[in-house]
Motif scaffolding. Structure first.
Motif, short mmCIF file in Angstrom:
data_model
loop_
_atom_site.label_atom_id
_atom_site.label_comp_id
_atom_site.label_asym_id
_atom_site.label_seq_id
_atom_site.Cartn_x
_atom_site.Cartn_y
_atom_site.Cartn_z
N ASN A 103 -57.28 43.22 44.45
CA ASN A 103 -58.15 44.25 45.03
C ASN A 103 -57.99 44.40 46.54
O ASN A 103 -58.17 45.49 47.07
CB ASN A 103 -59.60 43.89 44.70
CG ASN A 103 -60.61 44.82 45.33
OD1 ASN A 103 -60.69 45.99 44.98
ND2 ASN A 103 -61.37 44.31 46.28
N ALA A 104 -57.63 43.30 47.23
CA ALA A 104 -57.60 43.33 48.70
C ALA A 104 -56.64 44.40 49.21
O ALA A 104 -55.59 44.64 48.63
CB ALA A 104 -57.17 41.96 49.22
N ALA A 105 -57.03 45.03 50.30
CA ALA A 105 -56.14 46.02 50.92
C ALA A 105 -56.59 46.27 52.35
O ALA A 105 -57.73 46.01 52.72
CB ALA A 105 -56.16 47.33 50.14
N ALA A 106 -55.66 46.80 53.13
CA ALA A 106 -55.95 47.24 54.50
C ALA A 106 -55.75 48.76 54.54
O ALA A 106 -54.79 49.28 53.98
CB ALA A 106 -55.02 46.56 55.48
N GLY A 107 -56.67 49.43 55.21
CA GLY A 107 -56.56 50.89 55.34
C GLY A 107 -56.13 51.25 56.74
O GLY A 107 -56.81 52.01 57.41
N ASN A 108 -55.01 50.70 57.18
CA ASN A 108 -54.63 50.84 58.58
C ASN A 108 -54.01 52.21 58.91
O ASN A 108 -53.08 52.65 58.24
CB ASN A 108 -53.63 49.73 58.94
CG ASN A 108 -53.47 49.60 60.43
OD1 ASN A 108 -52.80 50.40 61.06
ND2 ASN A 108 -54.11 48.62 61.01
N ILE A 109 -54.57 52.86 59.95
CA ILE A 109 -54.03 54.17 60.37
C ILE A 109 -53.69 54.14 61.86
O ILE A 109 -53.86 55.13 62.58
CB ILE A 109 -55.01 55.32 60.06
CG1 ILE A 109 -56.41 55.01 60.61
CG2 ILE A 109 -55.08 55.60 58.57
CD1 ILE A 109 -57.34 56.22 60.61
N ASP A 110 -53.20 52.99 62.33
CA ASP A 110 -52.81 52.85 63.73
C ASP A 110 -51.81 53.95 64.10
O ASP A 110 -50.91 54.27 63.31
CB ASP A 110 -52.17 51.47 63.94
CG ASP A 110 -52.06 51.12 65.41
OD1 ASP A 110 -52.88 50.31 65.86
OD2 ASP A 110 -51.16 51.67 66.09
N PRO A 111 -51.94 54.55 65.31
CA PRO A 111 -50.99 55.60 65.69
C PRO A 111 -49.54 55.11 65.78
O PRO A 111 -48.60 55.91 65.67
CB PRO A 111 -51.48 56.05 67.07
CG PRO A 111 -52.70 55.28 67.40
CD PRO A 111 -53.01 54.35 66.26
N VAL B 206 -53.13 67.27 48.87
CA VAL B 206 -54.04 67.20 50.02
C VAL B 206 -53.60 66.12 51.01
O VAL B 206 -53.09 65.08 50.61
CB VAL B 206 -55.46 66.83 49.50
CG1 VAL B 206 -56.47 66.76 50.62
CG2 VAL B 206 -55.89 67.79 48.41
N THR B 207 -53.81 66.37 52.32
CA THR B 207 -53.74 65.31 53.33
C THR B 207 -55.17 64.83 53.54
O THR B 207 -56.05 65.62 53.83
CB THR B 207 -53.16 65.85 54.65
OG1 THR B 207 -51.82 66.24 54.42
CG2 THR B 207 -53.19 64.79 55.74
N TYR B 208 -55.38 63.51 53.35
CA TYR B 208 -56.75 62.99 53.38
C TYR B 208 -57.20 62.56 54.77
O TYR B 208 -58.34 62.74 55.16
CB TYR B 208 -56.89 61.82 52.41
CG TYR B 208 -56.67 62.24 50.98
CD1 TYR B 208 -57.69 62.80 50.23
CD2 TYR B 208 -55.41 62.08 50.38
CE1 TYR B 208 -57.48 63.20 48.92
CE2 TYR B 208 -55.20 62.47 49.08
CZ TYR B 208 -56.23 63.03 48.35
OH TYR B 208 -56.01 63.43 47.07
N PHE B 209 -56.29 61.91 55.52
CA PHE B 209 -56.67 61.41 56.86
C PHE B 209 -55.42 61.29 57.72
O PHE B 209 -54.30 61.23 57.18
CB PHE B 209 -57.43 60.08 56.76
CG PHE B 209 -56.87 59.09 55.80
CD1 PHE B 209 -55.91 58.17 56.20
CD2 PHE B 209 -57.29 59.05 54.47
CE1 PHE B 209 -55.38 57.25 55.31
CE2 PHE B 209 -56.76 58.13 53.56
CZ PHE B 209 -55.80 57.23 54.00
N PRO B 210 -55.58 61.28 59.06
CA PRO B 210 -54.40 61.19 59.93
C PRO B 210 -53.67 59.86 59.74
O PRO B 210 -54.29 58.86 59.42
CB PRO B 210 -54.99 61.26 61.36
CG PRO B 210 -56.45 61.36 61.23
CD PRO B 210 -56.85 61.29 59.80
N ASN B 211 -52.38 59.87 59.95
CA ASN B 211 -51.57 58.64 59.84
C ASN B 211 -51.76 57.94 58.50
O ASN B 211 -51.79 56.71 58.42
CB ASN B 211 -51.89 57.67 60.99
CG ASN B 211 -51.59 58.28 62.34
OD1 ASN B 211 -50.62 59.02 62.48
ND2 ASN B 211 -52.43 58.00 63.31
N GLU B 212 -51.89 58.74 57.45
CA GLU B 212 -52.12 58.16 56.12
C GLU B 212 -50.83 57.71 55.44
O GLU B 212 -50.87 57.11 54.37
CB GLU B 212 -52.81 59.20 55.21
CG GLU B 212 -51.95 60.44 54.98
CD GLU B 212 -52.59 61.46 54.03
OE1 GLU B 212 -53.80 61.38 53.76
OE2 GLU B 212 -51.85 62.34 53.57
#
Ligand SMILES: NC(=O)c1ccc[n+]([C@@H]2O[C@H](COP(=O)([O-])OP(=O)(O)OC[C@H]3O[C@@H](n4cnc5c(N)ncnc54)[C@H](OP(=O)(O)O)[C@@H]3O)[C@@H](O)[C@H]2O)c1
Length: 215
Positions: free
Chosen positions: A58-66, A121-127
């Motif tokens: 289940n573990a995950a990171a939702g990283n959207i660093d530029p 769809v694009t959900y969020f920046p840097n996805e």
């Protein structure tokens, strides 16, 4: 129940126990990016229980660093390499059981077919890194199903849906997805449906609450 922070594990355990849920619960510290901690957790489960019926990655990171290198490194390390190492370490314990399940908590955002749809769809920046990591995780699931399904292992990639959590950040707005995110209890129920066999017809597939996603 595994987690990387002993404090969070203790408080989650207290929460579960105070909810009066029947059964027993043990906690084990485990960082999916730390091979040694994975091996140690597998050793403990082997020693204390002898087998494992269900593994939920289940573990995950939702990283959207530029910075692309940063977000790809974090996303792939936590969301792909970690679950792959974990699955490898615990698989002998799973294969020792009668009806074992391996569940990878993925995301509909990792569907290559849906992403490639011009109407996608694009959900969020840097996805890109998060979505690539879930697409790769799906391949880990497919490979495990192909390689170990004949030995009795049921394997699912599972999308829990867009629900309240810390994956988008810890502010109220991020947690609730601007008020649009659903109740994670519903995701929990869908997961329970898998591990109690009610989704067995979808073994080897990419499932969500209401059906199956294309890879
Ligand atoms: N929420 C959604 O809308 C949504 C949608 C689709 C898919 N998902 C997927 O659902 C799963 C659960 O995420 P969530 O939404 O519940 O987000 P979350 O609240 O951020 O939970 C992720 C968990 O992963 C743990 N974790 C991160 N890195 C770790 C590591 N190196 N070792 C061990 N544990 C680590 C975190 O631990 P700490 O508490 O120590 O940080 C946290 O408990 C993820 O696979 C996510 O991609 C979620």
């Amino acid at each position: 129940m595994a987690g990387r922070s002993q404090d969070k594990l203790n408080s989650a355990m207290r929460e579960v126990q105070s909810a009066g849920i029947k059964g027993s619960l043990s906690i084990v510290q485990l960082d999916v990016t730390d091979e040694q901690s994975i091996k140690e957790a597998a050793r403990r489960v082997h020693e204390e229980h002898g087998r494992l019926d269900v593994l939920v990655n289940n573990a995950a990171a939702g990283n959207i660093d530029p910075d692309a290198k940063t977000r790809f490194t974090i996303s792939l390390t936590t969301n792909v390499i970690g679950p792959a190492m974990l699955a490898e370490a615990f698989r002998p314990l799973l294969l020792g059981g009668d009806n074992p399940y391996s569940v990878y908590v993925s995301s509909g955002t990792g569907s290559l077919s849906m992403a490639a749809d011009p109407a996608g769809v694009t959900y969020f920046p840097n996805e890109d890194a998060y979505r690539a990591s879930k697409a790769a995780l799906n391949m880990v699931a497919i490979k495990e199903w192909k390689d170990f399904g004949s030995k009795g292992l049921k394997v699912f990639a599972f999308c829990p849906g867009f629900v309240i959590s810390n994956i988008r950040g810890t502010s109220e707005d991020a947690r609730t997805g601007g008020g649009k995110a659903g109740d994670p209890m519903v995701s929990g129920q869908s997961l329970l449906d898998i591990i109690e066999g009610r989704r067995d017809a979808d073994d080897g597939k990419f499932v969500h609450k209401d059906g199956v996603y294309p890879w």
